[in-house]
Design an enzyme around this catalytic site. Structure first.
Site, PDB file in Angstrom:
ATOM      1  N   GLU A 173       7.221  11.729  15.474  1.00  0.00           N
ATOM      2  CA  GLU A 173       8.778  11.071  15.449  1.00  0.00           C
ATOM      3  C   GLU A 173       9.530  12.492  15.835  1.00  0.00           C
ATOM      4  O   GLU A 173       9.354  13.537  15.333  1.00  0.00           O
ATOM      5  CB  GLU A 173       8.707  10.836  13.641  1.00  0.00           C
ATOM      6  N   THR A 205      16.939   3.402  12.309  1.00  0.00           N
ATOM      7  CA  THR A 205      17.330   2.186  11.862  1.00  0.00           C
ATOM      8  C   THR A 205      16.894   2.048  10.453  1.00  0.00           C
ATOM      9  O   THR A 205      17.454   1.391   9.436  1.00  0.00           O
ATOM     10  CB  THR A 205      17.279   0.840  12.822  1.00  0.00           C
ATOM     11  N   HIS A 218      14.141 -10.602   3.371  1.00  0.00           N
ATOM     12  CA  HIS A 218      14.634 -11.994   3.368  1.00  0.00           C
ATOM     13  C   HIS A 218      13.289 -12.757   3.443  1.00  0.00           C
ATOM     14  O   HIS A 218      12.128 -12.405   3.594  1.00  0.00           O
ATOM     15  CB  HIS A 218      14.807 -12.264   5.013  1.00  0.00           C
ATOM     16  N   VAL A 269       8.497  12.171  22.282  1.00  0.00           N
ATOM     17  CA  VAL A 269       7.672  11.727  23.137  1.00  0.00           C
ATOM     18  C   VAL A 269       8.686  11.707  24.611  1.00  0.00           C
ATOM     19  O   VAL A 269       9.595  11.138  24.591  1.00  0.00           O
ATOM     20  CB  VAL A 269       7.270  10.503  22.909  1.00  0.00           C
ATOM     21  N   CYS A 323      26.626  19.026  -6.377  1.00  0.00           N
ATOM     22  CA  CYS A 323      25.484  19.310  -6.455  1.00  0.00           C
ATOM     23  C   CYS A 323      24.883  19.864  -5.122  1.00  0.00           C
ATOM     24  O   CYS A 323      23.950  20.548  -4.913  1.00  0.00           O
ATOM     25  CB  CYS A 323      24.409  18.067  -6.887  1.00  0.00           C
TER      26      CYS A 323
HETATM   27  C1  LIG Z   1      22.862  -2.919   9.752  1.00  0.00           C
HETATM   28  C2  LIG Z   1      21.461  -3.336   9.727  1.00  0.00           C
HETATM   29  C3  LIG Z   1      21.079  -3.915   8.608  1.00  0.00           C
HETATM   30  C4  LIG Z   1      19.557  -4.445   8.494  1.00  0.00           C
HETATM   31  N1  LIG Z   1      19.354  -5.142   7.278  1.00  0.00           N
HETATM   32  C5  LIG Z   1      18.130  -5.476   7.344  1.00  0.00           C
HETATM   33  C6  LIG Z   1      17.308  -6.265   6.275  1.00  0.00           C
HETATM   34  O1  LIG Z   1      18.215  -6.272   5.261  1.00  0.00           O
HETATM   35  N2  LIG Z   1      16.406  -6.672   6.198  1.00  0.00           N
HETATM   36  C7  LIG Z   1      15.372  -6.629   7.299  1.00  0.00           C
HETATM   37  O2  LIG Z   1      14.420  -7.148   7.125  1.00  0.00           O
HETATM   38  N3  LIG Z   1      15.830  -6.013   8.515  1.00  0.00           N
HETATM   39  C8  LIG Z   1      17.092  -5.153   8.494  1.00  0.00           C
HETATM   40  N4  LIG Z   1      17.509  -4.864   9.362  1.00  0.00           N
HETATM   41  C9  LIG Z   1      16.667  -4.409  10.468  1.00  0.00           C
HETATM   42  C10 LIG Z   1      15.499  -3.346  10.168  1.00  0.00           C
HETATM   43  O3  LIG Z   1      16.403  -2.151   9.542  1.00  0.00           O
HETATM   44  C11 LIG Z   1      14.949  -2.933  11.464  1.00  0.00           C
HETATM   45  O4  LIG Z   1      14.442  -3.911  11.959  1.00  0.00           O
HETATM   46  C12 LIG Z   1      13.651  -1.965  11.104  1.00  0.00           C
HETATM   47  O5  LIG Z   1      14.354  -0.637  10.546  1.00  0.00           O
HETATM   48  C13 LIG Z   1      13.159  -1.489  12.464  1.00  0.00           C
HETATM   49  O6  LIG Z   1      12.365  -0.482  12.437  1.00  0.00           O
HETATM   50  P1  LIG Z   1      11.774   0.461  13.387  1.00  0.00           P
HETATM   51  O7  LIG Z   1      10.574   1.289  12.911  1.00  0.00           O
HETATM   52  O8  LIG Z   1      11.269  -0.356  14.345  1.00  0.00           O
HETATM   53  O9  LIG Z   1      12.935   1.265  13.988  1.00  0.00           O
HETATM   54  P2  LIG Z   1      13.309   2.694  13.371  1.00  0.00           P
HETATM   55  O10 LIG Z   1      13.680   2.973  12.327  1.00  0.00           O
HETATM   56  O11 LIG Z   1      14.812   3.188  14.466  1.00  0.00           O
HETATM   57  O12 LIG Z   1      12.269   3.659  14.127  1.00  0.00           O
HETATM   58  C14 LIG Z   1      12.274   4.007  15.168  1.00  0.00           C
HETATM   59  C15 LIG Z   1      11.822   5.535  15.446  1.00  0.00           C
HETATM   60  O13 LIG Z   1      11.290   6.081  16.609  1.00  0.00           O
HETATM   61  C16 LIG Z   1      11.865   7.267  16.841  1.00  0.00           C
HETATM   62  N5  LIG Z   1      11.740   7.569  18.260  1.00  0.00           N
HETATM   63  C17 LIG Z   1      12.669   6.872  19.135  1.00  0.00           C
HETATM   64  N6  LIG Z   1      12.439   7.358  20.402  1.00  0.00           N
HETATM   65  C18 LIG Z   1      11.471   8.416  20.142  1.00  0.00           C
HETATM   66  C19 LIG Z   1      10.563   9.201  21.036  1.00  0.00           C
HETATM   67  N7  LIG Z   1      10.847   9.286  22.273  1.00  0.00           N
HETATM   68  N8  LIG Z   1       9.865  10.203  20.674  1.00  0.00           N
HETATM   69  C20 LIG Z   1       9.496  10.324  19.004  1.00  0.00           C
HETATM   70  N9  LIG Z   1      10.028   9.279  18.193  1.00  0.00           N
HETATM   71  C21 LIG Z   1      11.016   8.500  18.918  1.00  0.00           C
HETATM   72  C22 LIG Z   1      13.281   7.193  16.301  1.00  0.00           C
HETATM   73  O14 LIG Z   1      13.658   8.514  15.930  1.00  0.00           O
HETATM   74  C23 LIG Z   1      12.986   6.271  15.064  1.00  0.00           C
HETATM   75  O15 LIG Z   1      12.713   7.049  13.838  1.00  0.00           O
HETATM   76  C24 LIG Z   1      18.750  -4.212   9.621  1.00  0.00           C
HETATM   77  C25 LIG Z   1      19.345  -3.457  10.684  1.00  0.00           C
HETATM   78  C26 LIG Z   1      20.483  -3.085  10.702  1.00  0.00           C
HETATM   79  C27 LIG Z   1      20.986  -2.191  11.774  1.00  0.00           C
END
Ligand SMILES: Cc1cc2nc3c(=O)[nH]c(=O)nc-3n(C[C@H](O)[C@H](O)[C@H](O)COP(=O)(O)OP(=O)(O)OC[C@H]3O[C@@H](n4cnc5c(N)ncnc54)[C@H](O)[C@@H]3O)c2cc1C
Ligand SMILES: Cc1cc2nc3c(=O)[nH]c(=O)nc-3n(C[C@H](O)[C@H](O)[C@H](O)COP(=O)(O)OP(=O)(O)OC[C@H]3O[C@@H](n4cnc5c(N)ncnc54)[C@H](O)[C@@H]3O)c2cc1C
Lengths: 525, 424
Positions: free
Chosen positions: A49, A58, A67, A206, A483
């Site tokens: 990470e 995100t 949901h 990465v 705090c």
């Molecule tokens: C406003 C909003 C509201 C939402 N509400 C909901 C909801 O209520 N319910 C629901 O089901 N979904 C919701 N979603 C969608 C949900 O948040 C995402 O689908 C989910 O968090 C995606 O997770 P992820 O692990 O794919 O992405 P991320 O959490 O973005 O994780 C990806 C990680 O990869 C890391 N990374 C990227 N590039 C590199 C690299 N080169 N090297 C090392 N690390 C790297 C990043 O730093 C990050 O930590 C919402 C999204 C948004 C924007």
């Protein structure tokens, strides 16, 4: 110093291992779900990470909704995995110490669903609004495999939520809908994976891959290389760029920002009890999102939102004045007397849609051993268990061991939370350690010991935001006014650094810029 | 857990309000007064107010905050009042049951015969004034910045923009400057300064710090640490005027955008709050709507002078003692509500029950006015009148009136501000 292989830079970087059975790129809810599931079969898992904590993308800035899948288009992978993910959730979080609240969603059908001036005879219109549309919603959901949907009369809607608009005509209650803290879940999954042998490397970006003979051989990072023939790309909004680094791409992610307003918990107690969304026909949705709603967070603060705005910058988590207005305006109809001034915070997250607007999950055809888990926009959180299940299937086919480990530990112990304990339990803890009796954050009633525990947890919290995600310090009404210096002092003490080295969320975000008299040429750190 | 203790009076919060109330209750005859404070020292906000300007009414002297506090702290210690520091009150019920915690005693409960609320204020944050932008490090409220510098010895910014010209913002503009930081300017959304004139002169003019009236911050730039803010001129409806944006590089945005009385505990106990002050509705004895619960100082409404905080504290402490010594049996008379009349934003106390002594009313005006006359009308009869060259919202006004003892069937008391122009 580093425990269980977790080692943010501030704790002294531990060397990356030279090889790993499986490397997961990205410590979001998706990467951590996959890593945790993989440890059921092998301890030889590494998560990389780039930020200073897991759940910094995100996965920290979303609406916490699990949901049911009712809002997704029929036939999409999104809907399929969402419905399945929701059904898997209780089992998925068992033993993690993170609560899933299946409190249900109230979908409200209102007068404006079919405007009065549309020329339709009134009787027919009301028939549609009060019977056919609710029945249609239920049928649609049942067809997707969602259970328990229930039609509500206007009176039942008001009994459930007295403050929704008098324009409400009927409703549908979706009981399988739930709420979960997305960052607490992500942190718990990461810790559970570590307990079972995985290693999580923070501050590790990465930057490329070594691909030979059409197969992935190694992951290249800012801190060296790890040999591996199995890589999962779960890098969120960056998934297209990361895939391209390996030559395993072919999709494009166009970041879409979503802003949410957050209100004092008292509003939730007094104004909106469950989650409420207004039913809109497809043509009536103003933005490319599921329309959002008014929903509590897992911790009880009410949220209004989100917006949906295409942005250029994948790091654009800003909120504009227009967005704030848009949200208030959008929900003014559904919740007419909403107490605006209870606003305590606002946040914004970036969705990761592909051009096709569906999840992209699969083994790369170009690069053997490389699995993309991309386009995971909403409902990514709700779908996480099913996404992990699907990815595990793919990984097994690519060589991940299929035999469940007999030594898999099903429990990740969660540290106690003072505010949730009985007075008897609180006193037992204070007798054990007086730091349990020292309240640091007065709005959220967080004690010194909870902060200390967060700093020394399996995935250690090494900055203010990381402590906040684990303990809620600074999340209340005063937003850290009282705090912040206390938390900073504890961080400095526990990490053995000077307080001017404490950051809000990693490199480049110092909380203090110097000590008194320093800018005058005096003062010593 | 040991048996529940039943002190005669528990005071929550040990700022000038709590210190003064505890002393007054003790001096009025209560032997068992307990003072609870969540901080590690007594004094509330005062230990961090190292500038002078305290005590001109109560002591007829100009003291610093710590000096002012120390006078009360010495007396509290000498009076044998039980003080519990590092003690956070977690809960308060309408039947006066209090739950508190500290590292020594753990969680403990109290059932006092009377309670004085003196929890002070908290600061309004960026979201309560809805400043769009990013959420980087370096956005901080003025009072918190004051604590960082004066208590912790830490600098939260080096090139600073201050939003809001309330007294704390003005004082911090000077404080940052004296510490070698650069204050680019103070921006104020209203067309008049939010703080006292003496502070505008002594904190800004004397240090050549520009004050930009009718301006606000409309965007915070910087993903990790503040890099700049956008400042914009506003129109008469306080809406930003397109095209007047200016980007100001800085590493900290300091907010002085108001205080909110800290009444979470009051709400728990069912104490009626006044939406205009955000504090408890009190009568002339500083008695809240809940029997045996009194309130004083900034938890009631935001005072700009600590001396007046002390005056309300004395009243609350004395009343609590009377209440306890009478065995809580005195029947409270039905109140007369004090009406905020022309150009008056709020009045404290909001209710009057007894008219056998001179009444003191604190109030704020809504907008600045020249050649104004403040008056108190009791059933239409003018019982108080005072001329002022100028009345301004930042300066609280105190008015007194003597309704003449016997007349107990009053119907209406109004406080209002009239101008010569209008009277002519
Ligand atoms: C406003 C909003 C509201 C939402 N509400 C909901 C909801 O209520 N319910 C629901 O089901 N979904 C919701 N979603 C969608 C949900 O948040 C995402 O689908 C989910 O968090 C995606 O997770 P992820 O692990 O794919 O992405 P991320 O959490 O973005 O994780 C990806 C990680 O990869 C890391 N990374 C990227 N590039 C590199 C690299 N080169 N090297 C090392 N690390 C790297 C990043 O730093 C990050 O930590 C919402 C999204 C948004 C924007
Ligand atoms: C920056 C600044 C500058 C000022 N400058 C001047 C000046 O120049 N001249 C002047 O006359 N006045 C000035 N004032 C105003 C004056 O200081 C205040 O009006 C006064 O301090 C208010 O007193 P208080 O006791 O009501 O509140 P506070 O001083 O805020 O005290 C409240 C106390 O209650 C405690 N508390 C709150 N909740 C709990 C709980 N649940 N359990 C236990 N304890 C709790 C808090 O820790 C705090 O110690 C200034 C104020 C500020 C903030």
């Amino acid at each position: 110093m580093a425990r269980n292989g977790v080692s943010p830079l501030s704790l002294g970087p531990e060397k990356l291992p030279s090889r790993a059975g499986l490397v997961v790129v990205g410590g979001g809810v998706i990467g951590c779900s996959i890593a945790r599931e993989a440890t059921r079969y092998t301890p030889d898992v590494v998560v990389l990470e780039k930020e200073s904590d897991v759940a910094c993308g995100t996965s920290k800035a979303n609406n916490a909704e699990v949901h049911s899948g009712i809002g997704e288009d029929a036939g999409t992978l999104k809907q399929k995995l969402n419905v399945r993910g929701n059904q898997m959730y209780d089992e998925f979080v068992r033993g993690l110490g993170v609560e899933l609240k299946r409190q249900g969603l109230l979908i409200v059908v209102t007068q404006r669903t079919i405007p009065r001036d549309g020329g339709m005879p009134e009787e027919e219109r009301m028939e549609l609004l009060t019977r056919k549309i609710p029945a249609g919603i239920v049928a649609y959901g049942e067809n997707a495999g969602i259970r328990g949907l229930r039609i509500l009369s206007r009176d039942e809607v008001f009994r459930m939520e007295p403050n929704v608009t008098r324009e409400a005509v009927a409703g549908v209650f979706d009981p399988t809908y739930g709420l979960i803290s997305p960052y607490k879940l992500t942190i718990a999954l990461a810790e559970h994976a570590v307990i079972n042998g995985a290693r999580v490397f923070l501050d590790t970006e990465v930057t490329g891959f070594r691909v030979e003979d059409g197969a992935v051989r190694a992951v290249v990072t800012n801190r060296g290389e790890i040999e591996s023939s199995l890589v999962v790309n779960a890098s969120g909004v960056f998934a297209d760029e990361v895939a391209d680094m390996a030559g395993a791409g072919g999709f494009k992610i166009h970041p879409r920002k979503g802003a949410t307003l957050l209100f004092d918990r008292q509003v939730t107690a007094e104004y909106v009890r469950s989650s409420v969304a207004e039913f809109r026909l497809p043509g009536q949705r103003t933005t490319q999102s599921k329309g959002g709603g008014a929903m509590p967070t897992a911790e009880g603060n009410l949220q209004l939102g989100p917006t949906a705005i295409e942005v250029e910058d994948k790091y654009d988590t800003s909120i504009s004045a227009e967005e704030i207005e848009e949200i208030f305006e959008r929900f003014h109809y559904l919740l007419p007397d909403f107490p605006r001034d209870a606003l305590i915070s606002a946040f914004s997250g970036v969705r990761a849609p592909t051009l096709e607007e569906d999840f992209v999950i699969g083994a790369s055809e170009a690069v053997r051993g490389f699995v993309n888990v991309a386009g995971i926009q909403s409902p990514g959180l709700a779908s996480a268990p099913a996404i992990a299940e699907m990815v595990l299937g793919i990984l097994h086919d690519l060589g991940l061991p299929r035999e469940p480990r007999p030594d898999f530990d099903p429990v990740r112990p969660a540290p106690p939370k003072f505010s949730e304990l009985s007075n008897r339990e609180r006193n037992r803890l204070v007798r054990e350690d007086p730091r349990w009796g020292n309240v640091i954050c007065r709005c959220e009633t967080v004690t010194e010991m909870e902060v200390v525990n967060a700093i020394h947890s399996i995935i250690p919290a090494t900055n203010m935001d990381a402590v906040k995600r684990r303990t809620r310090t600074g999340m209340g009404r005063c937003q850290g006014g009282f705090c912040h210096n206390r938390v900073a002092a504890i961080l400095a003490r526990e990490l053995g650094i000077h307080v001017t080295e404490v950051t809000k969320d990693g490199e480049g975000s110092p909380v203090f810029l110097g000590v008194a008299k320093e800018f005058l040429g005096g003062g010593t750190r | 857990m040991s048996a529940v203790r039943r002190p005669q009076c528990v005071v929550i919060g040990a700022g000038p309000a709590g210190l003064g109330a505890a002393l007054a209750a003790r001096e009025a005859g209560l032997g068992d007064v307990m003072l609870l404070e969540r901080d590690f020292e007594l004094g509330g906000i005062l230990p961090q107010c190292i500038h002078d300007g305290f005590g001109s009414i109560v002591f007829d002297q100009v003291l610093t905050g710590p000096q002012y506090a120390q006078r009360f702290i010495d007396r509290v210690e000498a009076a044998g009042i039980e003080v519990k520091l590092n003690t956070m009150v977690l809960e308060m019920r309408g039947d006066r049951r209090i739950t508190a915690v500290n590292p020594r005693d753990g969680v403990f409960e109290l059932e006092p015969a009377s309670i004085v609320l003196a929890m002070g204020c908290r600061e309004r944050t960026r979201h309560q004034v809805m400043i769009p932008g990013y959420r980087p490090a370096g956005v901080i409220c003025a009072g918190a910045a004051q604590r960082d510098i004066n208590i912790e010895g830490l600098m939260p910014g080096r090139r600073v923009v201050i939003l809001g010209s309330g007294d704390i913002g003005l004082i911090m503009a000077r404080r940052f400057t004296l510490e070698g930081a650069e204050v680019e300017g103070v921006y104020e959304i209203m067309d008049h300064p939010g703080g006292l004139t003496r502070n505008v002169v002594q904190c800004l003019h004397d240090y050549d710090i520009p004050l930009h009236l009718s301006h606000t911050v409309t965007f915070i730039h910087g993903r990790k640490r503040v890099e700049a803010v956008t400042v914009t001129r506003v129109d008469e409806n306080l809406k930003p005027i397109k095209g007047t944006e200016r980007r100001v590089p800085c590493d900290a945005l300091v907010l002085s955008v108001g205080l909110i009385p800290e009444n979470e505990l009051s709400k728990q106990a069912g104490v009626e709050l006044d939406p205009l002050t955000a504090g408890p509705v009190v009568d002339e004895r500083m008695h809240t709507s809940v029997d045996g619960i009194f309130a004083c100082g900034n938890v009631v409404c935001v005072f700009d002078l600590v001396d007046w905080v002390t005056q309300t504290a004395e009243r609350a402490g004395r009343s609590a003692a009377e209440y306890v010594l009478e065995g809580g049996r005195r029947k409270r008379r039905p109140p007369v509500r004090v009406t905020a009349g022309r150009n008056v934003k709020f009045v404290v106390p909001q209710l009057l029950r007894e008219f056998d002594r001179e009444i003191e009313l604190f109030f704020r005006v809504e907008h600045p006015e020249r050649a104004a006359r403040t008056r108190v009308l009791v059933d239409g009869e003018e019982l108080y009148s005072r001329k002022a060259k100028m009345v301004r919202p930042p300066e609280m006004v105190k008015a007194g009136a003597d309704p003449g003892g016997a007349r107990r069937e009053l119907e209406n008391i109004t406080v209002e501000v009239v101008t010569e122009e209008e009277e002519a």
